[in-house]
Scaffold this motif. Structure first.
Motif, mmCIF file in Angstrom:
data_model
loop_
_atom_site.group_PDB
_atom_site.id
_atom_site.type_symbol
_atom_site.label_atom_id
_atom_site.label_comp_id
_atom_site.label_asym_id
_atom_site.label_seq_id
_atom_site.Cartn_x
_atom_site.Cartn_y
_atom_site.Cartn_z
ATOM 1 N N GLN A 289 0.874 -1.167 0.000
ATOM 2 C CA GLN A 289 0.000 0.000 0.000
ATOM 3 C C GLN A 289 0.917 1.224 0.000
ATOM 4 O O GLN A 289 1.349 1.710 1.045
ATOM 5 C CB GLN A 289 -0.915 0.010 1.220
ATOM 6 C CG GLN A 289 -1.911 1.162 1.258
ATOM 7 C CD GLN A 289 -2.859 1.160 0.073
ATOM 8 O OE1 GLN A 289 -2.647 1.929 -0.868
ATOM 9 N NE2 GLN A 289 -3.875 0.317 0.111
ATOM 10 N N LEU A 290 1.228 1.691 -1.190
ATOM 11 C CA LEU A 290 2.184 2.781 -1.338
ATOM 12 C C LEU A 290 1.542 4.105 -0.942
ATOM 13 O O LEU A 290 0.363 4.347 -1.213
ATOM 14 C CB LEU A 290 2.672 2.849 -2.788
ATOM 15 C CG LEU A 290 3.399 1.605 -3.310
ATOM 16 C CD1 LEU A 290 3.714 1.757 -4.793
ATOM 17 C CD2 LEU A 290 4.666 1.349 -2.505
ATOM 18 N N SER A 291 2.338 4.943 -0.297
ATOM 19 C CA SER A 291 1.853 6.264 0.085
ATOM 20 C C SER A 291 1.852 7.175 -1.135
ATOM 21 O O SER A 291 2.426 6.860 -2.187
ATOM 22 C CB SER A 291 2.743 6.846 1.183
ATOM 23 O OG SER A 291 4.073 6.974 0.704
ATOM 24 N N GLY A 292 1.191 8.334 -0.970
ATOM 25 C CA GLY A 292 1.123 9.275 -2.073
ATOM 26 C C GLY A 292 2.500 9.802 -2.462
ATOM 27 O O GLY A 292 3.349 10.073 -1.611
ATOM 28 N N GLY A 293 2.751 9.943 -3.792
ATOM 29 C CA GLY A 293 4.031 10.450 -4.278
ATOM 30 C C GLY A 293 4.552 9.606 -5.434
ATOM 31 O O GLY A 293 3.866 8.703 -5.946
ATOM 32 N N SER A 294 5.799 9.908 -5.866
ATOM 33 C CA SER A 294 6.448 9.186 -6.973
ATOM 34 C C SER A 294 7.330 8.091 -6.406
ATOM 35 O O SER A 294 8.208 8.348 -5.577
ATOM 36 C CB SER A 294 7.284 10.153 -7.817
ATOM 37 O OG SER A 294 6.458 11.142 -8.403
ATOM 38 N N HIS A 295 7.109 6.846 -6.870
ATOM 39 C CA HIS A 295 7.819 5.687 -6.342
ATOM 40 C C HIS A 295 8.628 5.019 -7.459
ATOM 41 O O HIS A 295 8.178 4.947 -8.608
ATOM 42 C CB HIS A 295 6.836 4.660 -5.773
ATOM 43 C CG HIS A 295 6.083 5.158 -4.588
ATOM 44 N ND1 HIS A 295 6.439 4.832 -3.299
ATOM 45 C CD2 HIS A 295 4.978 5.967 -4.480
ATOM 46 C CE1 HIS A 295 5.593 5.390 -2.459
ATOM 47 N NE2 HIS A 295 4.692 6.088 -3.163
ATOM 48 N N VAL A 296 9.805 4.525 -7.106
ATOM 49 C CA VAL A 296 10.594 3.645 -7.973
ATOM 50 C C VAL A 296 10.812 2.357 -7.197
ATOM 51 O O VAL A 296 11.513 2.333 -6.178
ATOM 52 C CB VAL A 296 11.938 4.268 -8.384
ATOM 53 C CG1 VAL A 296 12.753 3.264 -9.209
ATOM 54 C CG2 VAL A 296 11.724 5.552 -9.157
ATOM 55 N N LEU A 297 10.162 1.288 -7.695
ATOM 56 C CA LEU A 297 10.253 -0.014 -7.034
ATOM 57 C C LEU A 297 11.381 -0.823 -7.681
ATOM 58 O O LEU A 297 11.518 -0.849 -8.915
ATOM 59 C CB LEU A 297 8.923 -0.757 -7.175
ATOM 60 C CG LEU A 297 7.677 -0.001 -6.685
ATOM 61 C CD1 LEU A 297 6.423 -0.815 -6.961
ATOM 62 C CD2 LEU A 297 7.799 0.323 -5.202
ATOM 63 N N THR A 298 12.184 -1.511 -6.886
ATOM 64 C CA THR A 298 13.308 -2.312 -7.385
ATOM 65 C C THR A 298 13.199 -3.714 -6.838
ATOM 66 O O THR A 298 13.057 -3.910 -5.612
ATOM 67 C CB THR A 298 14.654 -1.696 -6.974
ATOM 68 O OG1 THR A 298 14.737 -0.366 -7.496
ATOM 69 C CG2 THR A 298 15.811 -2.533 -7.512
ATOM 70 N N ALA A 299 13.271 -4.718 -7.780
ATOM 71 C CA ALA A 299 13.298 -6.137 -7.406
ATOM 72 C C ALA A 299 14.637 -6.710 -7.842
ATOM 73 O O ALA A 299 14.969 -6.704 -9.032
ATOM 74 C CB ALA A 299 12.152 -6.877 -8.070
ATOM 75 N N SER A 300 15.425 -7.222 -6.910
ATOM 76 C CA SER A 300 16.771 -7.782 -7.188
ATOM 77 C C SER A 300 16.757 -9.269 -6.910
ATOM 78 O O SER A 300 16.483 -9.702 -5.771
ATOM 79 C CB SER A 300 17.824 -7.072 -6.330
ATOM 80 O OG SER A 300 17.853 -5.688 -6.600
ATOM 81 N N TYR A 301 17.059 -10.068 -7.991
ATOM 82 C CA TYR A 301 17.073 -11.535 -7.851
ATOM 83 C C TYR A 301 18.480 -12.004 -7.479
ATOM 84 O O TYR A 301 19.470 -11.593 -8.068
ATOM 85 C CB TYR A 301 16.621 -12.174 -9.172
ATOM 86 C CG TYR A 301 16.753 -13.669 -9.200
ATOM 87 C CD1 TYR A 301 16.171 -14.474 -8.221
ATOM 88 C CD2 TYR A 301 17.478 -14.303 -10.227
ATOM 89 C CE1 TYR A 301 16.293 -15.850 -8.251
ATOM 90 C CE2 TYR A 301 17.592 -15.690 -10.271
ATOM 91 C CZ TYR A 301 17.006 -16.449 -9.272
ATOM 92 O OH TYR A 301 17.131 -17.830 -9.307
ATOM 93 N N SER A 302 18.553 -12.944 -6.519
ATOM 94 C CA SER A 302 19.845 -13.399 -5.990
ATOM 95 C C SER A 302 20.550 -14.394 -6.910
ATOM 96 O O SER A 302 21.767 -14.556 -6.841
ATOM 97 C CB SER A 302 19.642 -14.054 -4.621
ATOM 98 O OG SER A 302 18.777 -15.190 -4.746
ATOM 99 N N GLY A 303 19.805 -15.076 -7.825
ATOM 100 C CA GLY A 303 20.375 -16.082 -8.704
ATOM 101 C C GLY A 303 20.419 -17.459 -8.070
ATOM 102 O O GLY A 303 20.255 -17.610 -6.853
#
Length: 623
Positions: free
Chosen positions: A92-106
């Motif tokens: 549940q993201l708050s108001g504003g501009s978001h950059v989401l990052t998903a990093s896979y471990s391998g």
């Protein structure tokens, strides 16, 4: 690969998975898929790998809000499932501009990789309402306003921000911080103001449009309430005084009151109306001798002047109340205290105790001493509530107090003696008896008929009277004879008679005519009915001066009934028996018997001159 599946709020079905913007609180989740270099996102979503050849391992999950450093999101670490993806269902993201990052471990088959997703969360719409807690505020006087609001979403954090009140476009005072509450259990997030700490002031009278404006915050949009039309009243003040502040009873006091405004008297349309009333806290509303005028004051503003002259009955203060009107506020004020010197007095009995033999009298002297030199007339009375068959009298019945000089009066208690005999019967009422006509015929009826014939003859012409005299006398004699027959009585013989209830007499007997007063039965009451026929029905014992019966109705057995009773009141009880009668016998009542209940009781004595009342107690022993 990152996707944001969104859902239709009505159907709950997935509506898309690559939004660039969402409203705060709307339904969505985050999904992270790991595949080979050829894997792509699709909608509806399709698997990007085939188990058991799907990637394994973990995803590190972060969020950068409005360009700030990335921070772990919802725990920051998610494990891939057997199909090579994972979901953040709590997102549940708050108001504003978001950059989401998903990093896979391998793992052994798939190398490490990372992906980003940019999305903007816009504030959720809100609704604001207001309700002033007064119908007509007063200029310059703070009043309370109830304010509430809600977000147009079913979930979300508690709103923050402020409420600003506006009069048209003019801000009124400083903003007030709201109290927010989160959405839960299907209820939308909302906010409110505590009215006890929300005071709004409008500085001028007239028509005003009040609105409440919510500032909003990063999650919730601002909103403004619908305008509330207020008629703000002109302020008024009140003053009242009473003079003199000390006066003797019977003297007058002058009351002066003023209702002030700040409206120039040149404004005729705003001449104050409404009701002005005066009130004394001892004498109540003041209605007579009251004058009210509305005029300009010394500054040229409208004022209402009130004056009254009253005679206070006791020490008191006065109040003035203006009810207000459609332009002016109500107001009230209290005056100074006015002390009224009353014609007070004291009363001293001598002796305090009396012993009286039933049937005799006893006296007590009352000394009435004025407390000041005010003249008054003191009247006396008694309260015989605790006695019976004891009366009081005063000599003189009233006294005049003058010049602080004591005076005296005598109170005399009179008692009834016990009956000389313990039995009393119904006394026969004397009746009027006409003399009998010879032969047992009714003389009264015959005489009436003779008089009637004579009266008729007086209306005949002169020449006819002589001719008809003989006939009239013969007719009257015949009527007299006919109506006189058969009218005999039970005691005098003669014809006629018939059925119906017969007269009865009832005699009362007491076991003693003097007994101790008390709540335990102390005297036996008996009654016997005399009749020429068989007696049924009931007998009830009563006493004069007592609303209730001494006994319930007692069934007559062998022409009599009896009961034991208690006589709790000291004094002389006047007791009688009452027979109810039945189908063959008329009801009857005995004479009274005086039964003295001995003991000690009291008689209250009151003395009053109007404004002042005093009381004393005579303790009396009846023997």
């Amino acid at each position: 690969m990152i996707s944001i599946p969104t859902f239709d709020v009505k159907t709950g079905m997935e509506a898309g998975n690559t939004p660039t913007s969402l409203v705060y609180g709307s339904p969505y989740i985050a999904r992270m898929d790991v595949g080979n270099a050829q894997a792509t996102l699709s909608f509806p979503p399709k698997p990007v790998c085939t188990p058991p050849s799907c990637p394994t391992g973990t995803i590190t999950w972060t969020d950068s809000l409005n360009g700030a450093a990335a921070a772990p999101l919802d725990g920051g670490m998610f494990s891939l499932n057997s199909e090579g993806y994972t979901e953040d269902q709590r997102i549940q993201l708050s108001g504003g501009s978001h950059v989401l990052t998903a990093s896979y471990s391998g793992d052994n088959s798939y190398s490490a990789s990372a992906s980003t997703y940019a999305i903007t969360i816009t504030p959720a719409p809100t609704t604001t309402t207001e309700q002033p807690l007064v119908s007509n505020p007063v200029e310059g006087v703070p009043f309370q306003v109830l304010v509430g609001g809600s977000a147009q979403t079913q979930s979300g954090a508690a709103p923050t921000g402020t409420i600003t009140f506006l009069d048209g476009t003019t801000q009124l005072g400083s903003p007030f911080s709201v109290t927010g509450f989160p959405g839960q259990n299907g209820s939308a997030p909302g906010f409110s103001l505590n009215p006890n700490f929300t005071n709004v002031t409008i500085p001028t009278a007239g028509t005003h449009m009040l609105t409440a404006q919510y500032s909003g915050d990063s999650n919730y949009a601002s909103s403004v309430s619908s305008p509330f039309t207020l008629n703000v009243l002109h302020r008024t003040t009140a003053n009242i005084s009473a003079s003199p502040t000390t006066l003797n009873y019977g003297s007058t006091v002058t009351i002066t009151g003023v209702i002030n405004t700040t409206v120039p008297a040149s404004n005729v349309a705003l001449k104050p109306t409404g009701t002005v009333s005066l009130y004394g806290n001892a004498d109540g509303p003041i209605r007579s001798g009251l004058t009210i005028t509305t005029v300009p004051d010394g500054s040229g503003n409208w004022e209402i002047q009130v004056a009254a002259t009253v005679t206070p009955s006791n020490s008191e203060s006065f109040s003035i109340t203006y009810a207000g009107d459609s332009n002016y506020a109500s107001v009230s004020a209290s005056s100074n205290f006015v002390t009224v010197v009353l014609p007070d007095f004291s009363m001293a009995p001598n002796p305090a105790y009396l012993t009286i033999t039933a049937g005799q009298t006893g006296s007590q002297q009352l000394t009435i001493t004025p407390a000041n030199n005010l003249a008054s007339t003191v009247n006396f009375s008694c309260s015989p509530d605790a006695t019976i068959g004891i009366t009081c009298s005063f000599s003189p019945t009233s006294v005049n107090l003058t010049n602080s000089t004591p005076t005296t009066a005598t109170v005399t208690l009179a008692t009834l003696p016990p009956s000389a005999t313990s039995t009393a019967a119904f006394p026969a009422s004397p009746g009027v008896k006409w003399p009998r006509w010879p032969g047992g015929r009714g003389w009264p009826v015959g005489l009436d008929l003779v008089c009637l014939v004579a009266l008729l003859l007086s209306f005949l012409p002169r020449q006819s009277r002589t001719k008809r005299l003989a006939f009239a006398l013969v007719a009257a004699s015949s009527l007299l004879y006919v109506f006189g027959c058969g009218g005999g009585s039970a005691s005098g013989g003669g014809g006629g008679g018939g059925g119906g209830p017969v007269p009865t007499s009832v005699a009362i007997t007491v076991s003693a005519t003097k007994v101790p007063a008390g709540t335990s039965p102390s005297v036996t009451l008996s009654a016997n009915v005399t009749s020429t026929k068989t007696v049924a029905g009931t007998i009830t014992f009563w006493e004069k001066g007592n609303d209730g019966a001494l006994t319930p109705p007692l069934t007559v057995v062998a022409n009599s009934a009896s009961s034991q009773v208690a006589l709790p009141f000291v004094g002389t009880h006047q007791i009688y028996a009452q027979y109810s009668g039945d189908s063959q016998n008329q009801g009857s009542q005995s004479s009274t018997l005086n039964v003295v209940a001995t003991g000690t009781t009291y008689m209250g004595v009151q003395a009053t001159n109007g404004p002042v009342s005093q009381s004393s107690t005579i303790w009396v022993t009846i023997q």
